[in-house]
Design an enzyme around this catalytic site. Sequence first.
Site, PDB file in Angstrom:
ATOM      1  N   THR A 185      20.805  20.905  68.908  1.00  0.00           N
ATOM      2  CA  THR A 185      20.488  21.925  69.637  1.00  0.00           C
ATOM      3  C   THR A 185      19.301  21.224  70.059  1.00  0.00           C
ATOM      4  OG1 THR A 185      21.767  23.573  68.477  1.00  0.00           O
ATOM      5  CG2 THR A 185      20.599  23.940  70.762  1.00  0.00           C
ATOM      6  N   PRO A 186      19.295  20.743  70.572  1.00  0.00           N
ATOM      7  CA  PRO A 186      17.799  19.992  71.578  1.00  0.00           C
ATOM      8  C   PRO A 186      16.928  20.690  72.760  1.00  0.00           C
ATOM      9  CG  PRO A 186      19.644  19.144  73.567  1.00  0.00           C
ATOM     10  CD  PRO A 186      20.148  19.760  71.655  1.00  0.00           C
ATOM     11  N   CYS A 187      16.236  22.157  71.438  1.00  0.00           N
ATOM     12  CA  CYS A 187      15.778  22.596  72.387  1.00  0.00           C
ATOM     13  C   CYS A 187      14.165  21.702  73.172  1.00  0.00           C
ATOM     14  CB  CYS A 187      15.166  23.670  71.552  1.00  0.00           C
ATOM     15  SG  CYS A 187      14.201  23.247  70.243  1.00  0.00           S
ATOM     16  N   TYR A 188      13.679  21.373  72.794  1.00  0.00           N
ATOM     17  CA  TYR A 188      12.572  19.852  73.425  1.00  0.00           C
ATOM     18  C   TYR A 188      12.861  19.818  74.875  1.00  0.00           C
ATOM     19  CZ  TYR A 188      14.928  16.270  72.342  1.00  0.00           C
ATOM     20  OH  TYR A 188      16.179  15.438  72.402  1.00  0.00           O
TER      21      TYR A 188
END
Length: 100
Positions: free
Chosen positions: A53-56
Amino acid sequence: MASQFNEAVYAAVRNIPYGRVAAYGTIAKCVGHPRGARQVGRALHFNPDPEHTPCYRVVFADGSLSPAFAFGGENAQRALLEREGVKFTEDGKVKREFFV
């Protein structure tokens, strides 16, 4: 409710394409809470699976990065985005053409 909201946020974030970003407010709208940008930030702060989950890829609406980025600060967030080819303005904001 919070758990369902968080899961919806994580699913929306997983749909942000490689090399692109979305604003917190955009994610909030996608999950049916158009005024929930802060809640999106809170959910991402507790992202249980940052590898998938690439929250960046979630940034402020003006393209600025979060100084409280949960996984190493704004320099780490910028490095992850730059690795995907995202470009920044001279004042350190994500260029508009990289928004979904």
